[in-house]
Design a protein around this motif. Structure first.
Motif, short mmCIF file in Angstrom:
data_model
loop_
_atom_site.label_atom_id
_atom_site.label_comp_id
_atom_site.label_asym_id
_atom_site.label_seq_id
_atom_site.Cartn_x
_atom_site.Cartn_y
_atom_site.Cartn_z
N TYR A 8 0.96 -1.19 0.08
CA TYR A 8 0.10 0.02 0.05
C TYR A 8 1.08 1.29 0.08
O TYR A 8 1.45 1.76 -0.94
CB TYR A 8 -0.95 0.05 1.19
N ARG A 48 -10.25 -1.49 2.89
CA ARG A 48 -9.28 -2.33 3.48
C ARG A 48 -8.94 -3.59 2.52
O ARG A 48 -10.10 -3.91 2.09
CB ARG A 48 -9.22 -2.88 4.95
N ASP A 54 -7.56 -7.10 2.67
CA ASP A 54 -6.98 -7.95 3.55
C ASP A 54 -6.69 -9.33 3.17
O ASP A 54 -7.59 -9.87 2.30
CB ASP A 54 -7.87 -8.30 4.75
#
Length: 184
Positions: free
Chosen positions: A110, A162, A164
């Motif tokens: 990220y 997000r 994940d």
């Protein structure tokens, strides 16, 4: 605003296909397994490094050295973690990383800050001949000029979302999910 139901970006089969492809890319970029070390970044990068190692062992029939990095004390936001951060284990492979072809493995790329911290820690342990970055997911939006050499999949995500990676040892399943806040 309400919490959105997580969206499955990659199911188990898709993750396993990506891992297999990533393992072959490691072999191609390095010309084989000579002096190869896979270093998983704690937590889920360790699990992914183990999966990549298993795919390389299956393809090449040779063992591959592995290790783990816990970057907690190398983070640039260490003070934000509180007075007693939880520090995991850093384990170097036998013989260390000096002169080796090190593949850093992480789950999601990220901002680039985790990778920066991992590079700083790795250099404290020796000077590898070469370092490659291998990530299962690149979600974009870097804060630092860091790019992966090997990427399982790219999934651009918004700042309030997000991405994940779920692994069996920690989450009971193997998948990549997107969660976040949706506007109403």
């Amino acid at each position: 605003m309400t919490a959105a139901t997580p969206t499955v970006l990659m199911d188990e089969a898709a993750v396993r296909r990506a891992i297999g492809r990533m393992a072959h890319e490691v072999l191609e970029k390095l010309g084989g397994t000579e002096r190869l070390v896979l270093m998983g970044i704690q937590r889920r990068g360790v699990d992914l490094a183990d999966m990549i190692r298993a795919a390389i062992v299956e393809a090449e029939g040779v063992e591959v050295a592995t290790g783990t990095l816990d970057i907690t004390l190398y983070r640039d936001d260490l003070m934000a973690l509180g007075p007693r951060p939880v520090v995991g284990e850093t384990m170097l492979p036998p013989g260390g990383v000096e002169g080796m072809a090190v593949v850093l493995v992480d789950d999601v790329l990220y901002t680039g800050r985790t990778v920066r911290a991992a590079l700083n820690e790795l250099m404290d342990w020796g000077r590898p001949e070469r370092i490659l970055l291998c990530v299962l997911v690149d979600r974009g939006e870097r804060e630092l000029p860091i790019q992966a050499d090997i990427v399982g999949r790219e999934f651009p995500a918004l700042a309030n979302q997000r991405v994940d990676v779920l692994v069996p040892a920690r989450d009971g399943e193997l998948a990549v999910v997107l969660s976040g806040v949706e506007e109403r």
